[in-house]
Motif scaffolding. Structure first.
Motif, PDB file in Angstrom:
ATOM      1  N   VAL A  18       3.202   9.008   3.555  1.00  0.00           N
ATOM      2  CA  VAL A  18       1.905   8.840   2.899  1.00  0.00           C
ATOM      3  C   VAL A  18       1.040  10.046   3.253  1.00  0.00           C
ATOM      4  N   SER A  40     -11.447   3.025  -2.079  1.00  0.00           N
ATOM      5  CA  SER A  40     -10.558   2.557  -1.034  1.00  0.00           C
ATOM      6  C   SER A  40      -9.237   3.337  -1.056  1.00  0.00           C
ATOM      7  N   ALA A  42      -8.856   6.490  -0.278  1.00  0.00           N
ATOM      8  CA  ALA A  42      -9.039   7.922  -0.574  1.00  0.00           C
ATOM      9  C   ALA A  42      -8.764   8.798   0.651  1.00  0.00           C
ATOM     10  N   LYS A  44     -10.957   8.461   3.632  1.00  0.00           N
ATOM     11  CA  LYS A  44     -12.237   8.651   4.342  1.00  0.00           C
ATOM     12  C   LYS A  44     -12.121   8.330   5.843  1.00  0.00           C
ATOM     13  N   THR A  46      -9.493   8.126   7.724  1.00  0.00           N
ATOM     14  CA  THR A  46      -8.591   9.072   8.399  1.00  0.00           C
ATOM     15  C   THR A  46      -9.342  10.370   8.677  1.00  0.00           C
TER      16      THR A  46
HETATM   17  N1  LIG Z   1      -1.990   4.305  10.507  1.00  0.00           N
HETATM   18  C1  LIG Z   1      -1.577   4.446   9.240  1.00  0.00           C
HETATM   19  N2  LIG Z   1      -0.270   4.341   8.939  1.00  0.00           N
HETATM   20  C2  LIG Z   1       0.163   4.508   7.685  1.00  0.00           C
HETATM   21  N3  LIG Z   1      -0.634   4.780   6.626  1.00  0.00           N
HETATM   22  C3  LIG Z   1      -1.939   4.886   6.860  1.00  0.00           C
HETATM   23  C4  LIG Z   1      -2.492   4.725   8.177  1.00  0.00           C
HETATM   24  N4  LIG Z   1      -3.830   4.885   8.112  1.00  0.00           N
HETATM   25  C5  LIG Z   1      -4.115   5.142   6.811  1.00  0.00           C
HETATM   26  N5  LIG Z   1      -2.985   5.136   6.061  1.00  0.00           N
HETATM   27  C6  LIG Z   1      -2.901   5.405   4.614  1.00  0.00           C
HETATM   28  O1  LIG Z   1      -3.607   6.600   4.351  1.00  0.00           O
HETATM   29  C7  LIG Z   1      -4.345   6.499   3.146  1.00  0.00           C
HETATM   30  C8  LIG Z   1      -5.815   6.729   3.410  1.00  0.00           C
HETATM   31  O2  LIG Z   1      -6.312   5.662   4.196  1.00  0.00           O
HETATM   32  P1  LIG Z   1      -7.824   5.581   4.737  1.00  0.00           P
HETATM   33  O3  LIG Z   1      -7.945   4.316   5.534  1.00  0.00           O
HETATM   34  O4  LIG Z   1      -8.152   6.847   5.419  1.00  0.00           O
HETATM   35  O5  LIG Z   1      -8.647   5.471   3.368  1.00  0.00           O
HETATM   36  P2  LIG Z   1     -10.159   5.029   3.155  1.00  0.00           P
HETATM   37  O6  LIG Z   1     -10.689   5.905   2.105  1.00  0.00           O
HETATM   38  O7  LIG Z   1     -10.866   5.001   4.461  1.00  0.00           O
HETATM   39  O8  LIG Z   1      -9.989   3.559   2.603  1.00  0.00           O
HETATM   40  P3  LIG Z   1     -10.917   2.248   2.884  1.00  0.00           P
HETATM   41  O9  LIG Z   1     -12.230   2.530   2.225  1.00  0.00           O
HETATM   42  O10 LIG Z   1     -10.152   1.148   2.213  1.00  0.00           O
HETATM   43  O11 LIG Z   1     -11.004   2.088   4.365  1.00  0.00           O
HETATM   44  C9  LIG Z   1      -4.031   5.122   2.571  1.00  0.00           C
HETATM   45  O12 LIG Z   1      -2.990   5.248   1.649  1.00  0.00           O
HETATM   46  C10 LIG Z   1      -3.587   4.341   3.791  1.00  0.00           C
HETATM   47  O13 LIG Z   1      -2.706   3.317   3.414  1.00  0.00           O
END
Ligand SMILES: Nc1ncnc2c1ncn2[C@@H]1O[C@H](COP(=O)(O)OP(=O)(O)OP(=O)(O)O)[C@@H](O)[C@H]1O
Length: 350
Positions: A18, A40, A42, A44, A46
């Motif tokens: 991913v 969601s 995207a 952010k 991470t």
């Molecule tokens: N520890 C992890 N292991 C595997 N995949 C992960 C991990 N953390 C995040 N991902 C994947 O990385 C991508 C980005 O996730 P992230 O949580 O950073 O997005 P986000 O924009 O913060 O979403 P949200 O608003 O839902 O929290 C997603 O596809 C998520 O499934």
């Protein structure tokens, strides 16, 4: 203050890879409030977690105050992290401790001398407006009060940076506003640099100086809030902004407007005081064009008004071009891209 350089992050989930972050380049200046918005998934969270290295990049550099965090040893990294506070959507409080101890715990963990703790906690509770709640337990607090405790905990070690992970997403609109006010207040009073992630443009418009829009692990657009709001370039940015003002023109309307001969639809963005300038009167009288307002809205960016007008103008082609040229000088931003026909490209290029 914070520099993310060519950051990539790939998670291995079983045999699947991913790509959570793809070639991210961001700079956050000292004392600013920088927002990251995206749907969601995207990337952010991470990205936010890269800033204190809770998440390590697969490649790239994370520089905070000129130090590449990836080159630091454990002790050095701990010291940097002390100066980076973080608050969470779910507050992350200790349910079995009262408000005072929730804050004091952070100071104890960081070996602050016992005799200093009482006064420091009092100061922090006063700052976040909870001076009368020291003996309450989290279960007896409202969501907004819980987040205030979260903020007091995050500020305990006098950080220079505050990371906000969807800090108001669990709160109602009124409570959200009060927490955003508090963030603005501490940004000003303490000179704190704030990075926040959110999926609400409303949060960005009320607090941020600059914004980055994320999609599928990439930053697709970034700039000052005023620039991004007055001239959004990407479809995702436009769809986020539609919650604040809807300037879409229906197909029916377009058909009607196309019937009126030589004409354009202009999207005008007015900033601050210029919102009061009578520019449409000027172009009607000076260039004999007919103006018709199709949409009008005003939104406040950290208190500065931004007016958006969609105006249909018709008349003689040469006069229309002069009117558009006048408007380009007179207002903050003019977009002629809402075309009635192909001519808009020619006008845009001038
Ligand atoms: N520890 C992890 N292991 C595997 N995949 C992960 C991990 N953390 C995040 N991902 C994947 O990385 C991508 C980005 O996730 P992230 O949580 O950073 O997005 P986000 O924009 O913060 O979403 P949200 O608003 O839902 O929290 C997603 O596809 C998520 O499934």
């Amino acid at each position: 203050m914070i520099e993310l350089k060519n950051i990539n992050k790939t998670f291995n989930v079983g045999k699947t890879k991913v790509e959570a972050l793809k070639n991210i380049n961001l700079n956050v200046s000292e004392g600013e409030i920088f927002g990251v918005i995206g749907f969601s998934g995207a990337g952010k969270s991470t990205l936010l977690r890269m800033i204190n290295l809770l998440e390590k990049p697969t490649s790239g550099e994370v520089n905070v105050k000129g130090k590449n965090l990836l080159t630091l040893n454990e002790r050095e990294l701990r010291n940097v992290r002390k100066k980076i506070g973080i608050i969470f959507q779910q507050f992350n409080l200790l349910a079995s401790r009262n408000v005072f101890d929730n804050v004091a715990e952070i100071l104890r963990m960081n070996h602050v001398p016992k005799k200093e703790i009482g006064q420091k906690v009092e100061e922090l509770l006063l700052l976040v407006g909870l001076e009368d709640k020291a003996n309450q337990y989290p279960a007896n607090l409202s969501g907004g009060q819980k987040q205030r405790v979260g903020i007091a905990r995050a500020l305990a070690m006098d950080p220079e940076i505050l990371l906000c992970d969807e800090a108001t997403s669990a709160l109602d609109p009124q409570t959200t506003d009060s927490i955003l006010e508090l963030l603005l207040d501490i940004n000003k009073k303490l000179g704190l640099t704030i990075v926040l992630i959110t999926h609400e443009m409303d949060v960005i418009k009320k607090t941020c100086d600059r914004v980055a829009v994320m999609e599928n692990g990439e930053v697709i657009e970034q700039g000052t809030v005023i620039d991004v709001f007055s001239n959004p370039l990407e479809a995702t940015t436009k769809s986020f902004l539609r919650n604040l003002y809807d300037d879409t023109i229906t197909e029916d309307m377009l058909v009607k407007l196309r019937e009126s001969g030589h004409s354009y639809i202009l999207r005008l963005a007015f900033r601050g005081e210029s919102a009061l300038d009578p520019v449409l009167n000027v172009i009607s009288s000076r260039y004999s064009v007919i103006t018709n307002i199709v949409h009008g809205s005003i939104t406040y960016l950290k208190g500065t008004p931004l007016g958006i007008l969609l105006v249909h103008i018709s008349g003689d082609e040469a006069n229309l071009k002069q009117a558009i040229s006048y408007l380009k000088d007179a207002v903050y931003h003019v977009d002629v891209s809402l075309e009635l026909d192909e001519r808009h490209k020619e006008v845009l290029a001038q």
